[in-house]
Design an enzyme around this catalytic site. Structure first.
Site, PDB file in Angstrom:
ATOM      1  N   GLY A   1      -9.656   9.045   3.098  1.00  0.00           N
ATOM      2  CA  GLY A   1     -10.691   8.147   3.626  1.00  0.00           C
ATOM      3  C   GLY A   1     -11.691   8.893   4.500  1.00  0.00           C
TER       4      GLY A   1
ATOM      5  N   GLY B   1      -5.356   9.134  13.215  1.00  0.00           N
ATOM      6  CA  GLY B   1      -6.743   8.866  13.607  1.00  0.00           C
ATOM      7  C   GLY B   1      -7.120   9.579  14.897  1.00  0.00           C
TER       8      GLY B   1
ATOM      9  CG  ASP C   1      -3.071   7.500  15.561  1.00  0.00           C
ATOM     10  OD1 ASP C   1      -2.559   6.762  14.711  1.00  0.00           O
ATOM     11  OD2 ASP C   1      -4.288   7.541  15.799  1.00  0.00           O
TER      12      ASP C   1
ATOM     13  CG  HIS D   1      -1.783  -1.183   1.248  1.00  0.00           C
ATOM     14  ND1 HIS D   1      -1.493  -2.275   2.023  1.00  0.00           N
ATOM     15  CD2 HIS D   1      -2.891  -1.488   0.555  1.00  0.00           C
ATOM     16  CE1 HIS D   1      -2.403  -3.194   1.817  1.00  0.00           C
ATOM     17  NE2 HIS D   1      -3.268  -2.745   0.933  1.00  0.00           N
TER      18      HIS D   1
ATOM     19  N   GLY E   1     -12.243  -2.628  17.315  1.00  0.00           N
ATOM     20  CA  GLY E   1     -10.830  -2.474  16.941  1.00  0.00           C
ATOM     21  C   GLY E   1      -9.875  -3.099  17.949  1.00  0.00           C
TER      22      GLY E   1
ATOM     23  CG  ASP F   1      -5.626   5.098   3.480  1.00  0.00           C
ATOM     24  OD1 ASP F   1      -5.128   5.347   4.607  1.00  0.00           O
ATOM     25  OD2 ASP F   1      -6.230   4.042   3.229  1.00  0.00           O
ATOM     26  CG  HIS F   2      -6.500   9.167   8.639  1.00  0.00           C
ATOM     27  ND1 HIS F   2      -7.430   8.223   9.024  1.00  0.00           N
ATOM     28  CD2 HIS F   2      -6.698  10.242   9.451  1.00  0.00           C
ATOM     29  CE1 HIS F   2      -8.141   8.706  10.034  1.00  0.00           C
ATOM     30  NE2 HIS F   2      -7.724   9.925  10.313  1.00  0.00           N
ATOM     31  N   GLY F   3      -6.493  11.007   5.263  1.00  0.00           N
ATOM     32  CA  GLY F   3      -7.239  12.219   4.921  1.00  0.00           C
ATOM     33  C   GLY F   3      -8.306  11.932   3.884  1.00  0.00           C
TER      34      GLY F   3
HETATM   35  P1  ADP Z   1      -5.973   2.343   7.358  1.00  0.00           P
HETATM   36  O1  ADP Z   1      -5.078   2.162   8.537  1.00  0.00           O
HETATM   37  O2  ADP Z   1      -6.803   1.146   7.084  1.00  0.00           O
HETATM   38  O3  ADP Z   1      -5.237   2.892   6.172  1.00  0.00           O
HETATM   39  P2  ADP Z   1      -6.841   5.019   8.021  1.00  0.00           P
HETATM   40  O4  ADP Z   1      -5.523   5.457   7.489  1.00  0.00           O
HETATM   41  O5  ADP Z   1      -8.033   5.758   7.538  1.00  0.00           O
HETATM   42  O6  ADP Z   1      -7.056   3.473   7.806  1.00  0.00           O
HETATM   43  O7  ADP Z   1      -6.839   5.170   9.581  1.00  0.00           O
HETATM   44  C1  ADP Z   1      -5.696   5.002  10.347  1.00  0.00           C
HETATM   45  C2  ADP Z   1      -6.067   5.253  11.794  1.00  0.00           C
HETATM   46  O8  ADP Z   1      -6.958   4.257  12.250  1.00  0.00           O
HETATM   47  C3  ADP Z   1      -4.887   5.176  12.731  1.00  0.00           C
HETATM   48  O9  ADP Z   1      -4.212   6.417  12.783  1.00  0.00           O
HETATM   49  C4  ADP Z   1      -5.532   4.824  14.036  1.00  0.00           C
HETATM   50  O10 ADP Z   1      -5.945   5.961  14.764  1.00  0.00           O
HETATM   51  C5  ADP Z   1      -6.790   4.099  13.637  1.00  0.00           C
HETATM   52  N1  ADP Z   1      -6.714   2.664  13.938  1.00  0.00           N
HETATM   53  C6  ADP Z   1      -6.009   1.720  13.304  1.00  0.00           C
HETATM   54  N2  ADP Z   1      -6.227   0.509  13.867  1.00  0.00           N
HETATM   55  C7  ADP Z   1      -7.084   0.716  14.900  1.00  0.00           C
HETATM   56  C8  ADP Z   1      -7.695  -0.110  15.885  1.00  0.00           C
HETATM   57  N3  ADP Z   1      -7.477  -1.422  15.910  1.00  0.00           N
HETATM   58  N4  ADP Z   1      -8.520   0.476  16.789  1.00  0.00           N
HETATM   59  C9  ADP Z   1      -8.749   1.800  16.761  1.00  0.00           C
HETATM   60  N5  ADP Z   1      -8.211   2.623  15.861  1.00  0.00           N
HETATM   61  C10 ADP Z   1      -7.394   2.097  14.938  1.00  0.00           C
HETATM   62 MG    MG Z   2      -4.144   4.639   6.292  1.00  0.00          MG
END
Ligand code: ADP
Ligand code: MG
Length: 594
Positions: free
Chosen positions: A400, A554, A552, A217, A482, A396-398
């Protein structure tokens, strides 16, 4: 760099539609992905591969006789939603059960897990087989935490062949897990991949540098090193894989030398010239090796080597014929069954008639305003959140979060327009978020909002205590699903302090708005404090050290959203129509971001 696209956010959907048109003789597009064109004459186990887009030929390119029965296709690098997985399973099921198989990523585990619960509740036999081949993503002692990369292909191939030969669900699952336990991959990246529409790659390597231990990824390598010669690279790969030879393994190997997207086949052949003799000199027989692109990462430049130690049971399955759009082996596989392929209706359930009190409908308007404030805040923060996620995650967080909130606000407004109360509005928002956002955060936000809505209900505008119960339901759902704990460096690190502070102050009789603002401040401080932590959950975990010094993503986005939602969710309880309030929320966002 991806050059051919229209609206970048439509890229994955358009690519899937184009693919299904080209290969209409073999595959049929259905909601959530694609399935084989022909239904089996007799019930057979449906092997459903899945994950995000951007990995072609994984996963839809592998649909066909001897391989997958269907693919669940998410957005680029993001897990498909539970609804997508469910819909594809319903389309592919022929009565002998379904098995979802995918790389071990939290978003996929949760979404396929939720889809499985729903299928099981309908009496459909369902199993999940996770692929964990990437030796760079966790030490052998934590092999079950490893992520899935090119070893996906071997595991899918073996399961697909077993199902085609008539094995029952338990046996297909057993063989898939066995293949996974005997499969190891190591890879390296030379250049990062670029999302359609983005103007820079997800990560960059210096010229003449290589990242060892790549993810598919766009995650960078575990460490960067000078670009070795092909011989040195081959030796590095082979010695790392053979160091992990499974106990009691045999001397026959399935081998895949996999290009990641923009590495030439000729380069792979040059590398093969080192890899193959080293393996043969180590006493191994190479059984129908594959050199080419099987699991890619958009336009990433890089290569991975996968070894599966075969035994008498696995070897015939590895050798069995297959016929799919992207992969053929042996004689065209037997195609049986009628070609008519039952059509799957796109119609969902009829929209529910909403019953709600006027009081709850009034509060629903506040919920819409809160979601709008979050939307504007996330649009502002999109790039910054993506950059934070790119440091140790996949960047991809932003994107997503923006996809999630856009879908959530639209669905919430539609539900409110049909007379929904506050609870139903939040449920609609959560379901849309989960369906469209992709990614771990999308699943969690979606499920959390739904739980919040279920807790509030449609009867009345919540008082402080009811609001606290809603926030706790949101929080419990996210930690339950999670399984992250405080200190794991996830959104939970901001969420738990928020929930505790709000609940405590509300119980002590504080004004909801004051309690909310105090709790949001705690969440913001806690999110910032995650900078010093190492991630123990999620995609950032394998690159934990790189993440130190950055908060972090998220947790950061959660603190932002809660900060701007307060004046609407915990305000006077009257509908907010004041645009000045939304502007104020925007300037609060700017504060959180600075
Ligand atoms: P992905 O990790 O699938 O690419 P995102 O980038 O949108 O999804 O989100 C990442 C965020 O998800 C992390 O910064 C963290 O805060 C949160 N996260 C990841 N795994 C968990 C979990 N098991 N429980 C709670 N939050 C989680
Ligand atoms: Mg991500």
């Amino acid at each position: 760099m991806t050059k051919i696209f229209n609206d970048p956010s439509e890229f994955a959907e358009e690519a899937l539609a184009g693919f299904c048109d080209v290969h209409a003789g073999l595959v049929r597009q259905v909601p959530g992905g694609a399935v084989r064109r022909h239904r089996p004459a007799n019930p057979k186990v449906a092997v459903l591969a899945g994950g995000g887009s951007g990995h072609y030929p994984a996963f839809a390119g592998l649909i066909g006789a001897g391989l997958a029965d269907g693919a669940v296709v998410g957005n680029i690098f993001t897990s498909p939603s539970a609804q997508q997985a469910y819909a594809v399973a319903k389309a592919a099921d022929s009565g002998a059960g379904v098995v979802f198989t995918y790389g071990n990523y939290a978003g996929d585990v949760m979404n396929f897990g939720m889809a499985s619960e729903r299928l099981a509740a309908e009496g459909i036999q369902v199993e999940n087989v996770l692929v964990t081949d990437d030796i760079a993503s966790a030490p052998p002692s934590e092999a079950d935490k490893r992520r899935g990369i090119a070893g996906d292909f071997t595991v899918f191939k073996i399961m697909g062949a077993a199902a085609e030969a008539g094995a029952d669900l338990a046996d297909v699952v057993r063989l898939g897990r066995k293949a996974n336990s005997l499969t190891r991959t190591i890879g390296s990246a030379f250049h990062g991949c670029t999302f359609p529409g983005a103007d820079a790659p997800l990560f960059a390597l210096q010229d003449k540098q290589m990242g060892l231990g790549l993810g598919i990824h766009g995650e960078p390598g575990l460490f960067d090193t000078d670009l070795p010669s092909a011989k040195e690279l081959g030796r590095e790969f082979v010695s790392r894989l053979l160091a992990e030879t499974p106990e009691g393994a045999g001397d026959r190997l399935a081998v895949i030398l996999n290009g990641l997207g923009s590495t030439k086949h000729e380069e792979l052949f040059v590398l093969w010239l080192t890899v193959a003799p080293l393996l043969r000199d180590a006493g191994y027989t190479l059984v129908m090796p594959e050199v080419g692109e099987l699991v890619t990462s958009l336009d990433m430049s890089g290569v991975s080597l996968t070894i599966t130690w075969l035994d008498d049971e696995l070897e015939p399955l590895w050798l069995a014929p297959a016929e799919t759009p992207a992969y053929r082996r042996g004689n065209a596989a037997v195609q049986s069954g009628d070609a008519s392929g039952e059509e799957i209706s796109d119609d969902g359930d009829a929209p529910a008639a909403y019953e709600a009190t006027d009081d709850s409908r009034e509060y629903a308007a506040n919920c819409l305003a809160a979601l709008d404030a979050a939307r504007s805040c996330l649009h502002t923060a999109e790039t910054r959140l993506g950059d934070m996620d790119a440091i140790a995650g996949d960047g991809d967080h932003g994107r997503g979060m923006v996809r999630g909130i856009d879908a959530a606000t639209a669905a919430a407004a539609a539900a409110a327009g049909q007379g929904a109360g506050a609870g139903s509005v939040l449920i609609a928002a959560g379901d849309a978020w989960a369906d469209k956002a992709g990614g771990t955060s999308g699943v969690l936000w979606g499920a959390g909002l739904r739980a919040f809505g279920e807790s509030l209900g449609d009867r009345r505008s919540p008082d402080a205590e009811e609001l606290a119960a809603g926030v706790s339901a949101f929080s419990d759902r996210i930690t339950g699903l999670g399984k992250a704990e405080l200190g794991d460096k996830t959104m939970v690190d901001a969420l738990v302090p928020f929930t505790e502070t709000f609940t405590r102050l509300a119980a002590n009789g504080a004004e909801p708005r004051q309690a909310w603002d105090a709790a949001a401040l705690e969440a913001t401080t806690a999110a910032e404090a995650t900078a010093s932590l190492r991630p123990l959950k999620g995609r950032a975990r394998p690159l934990a050290e790189k993440s130190v010094g950055t908060p972090d993503p998220g947790a950061t986005s959660l603190a932002m959203i809660f900060t701007v939602m307060g004046q609407f969710l915990a305000g006077s309880g009257h509908p907010v129509t004041d645009t000045a309030a939304v502007t104020a929320a925007d300037s609060q966002t700017a504060g959180v971001l600075s």
